[in-house]
Motif scaffolding. Sequence first.
Motif: not given
Length: 119
Positions: A64-67, A106-109
């Motif tokens: 998401g927006d979190r590193p 992006d690795c949120g998925d």
Amino acid sequence: MHPTGARGSAPRCGRASRPPPPIRGADYAAVHLVDLPDVHAEAVARVIAAAATTESGLARAYYGDRPGHPVVMARAHWAAVTATARGDEGALPYLREHAGRVRRVDCGDLATGVDRDTR
């Protein structure tokens, strides 16, 4: 919880050790924490691929927006990261200084990237 200095000492320990010959010629280093149980090889591979296609050679996973982790750095950054890594911040000061050059991946998925610190 991270022991005091754990993040800062890890890059220095890694550079001080003598890696086996196949790693000695590596062009990139992936920094990944051990307490991220749902972050697997797919996220690491994605961030490495992104670092390899950016001019700076710097890439970091985002959930998401979190590193988060992994963070991948080209060889050109290793000495500076090692020299500036202090305390529990590890490479964060270096990454902040070069924020405009760090590719957000992006690795949120693939994972939540939630840190599971326990005492």
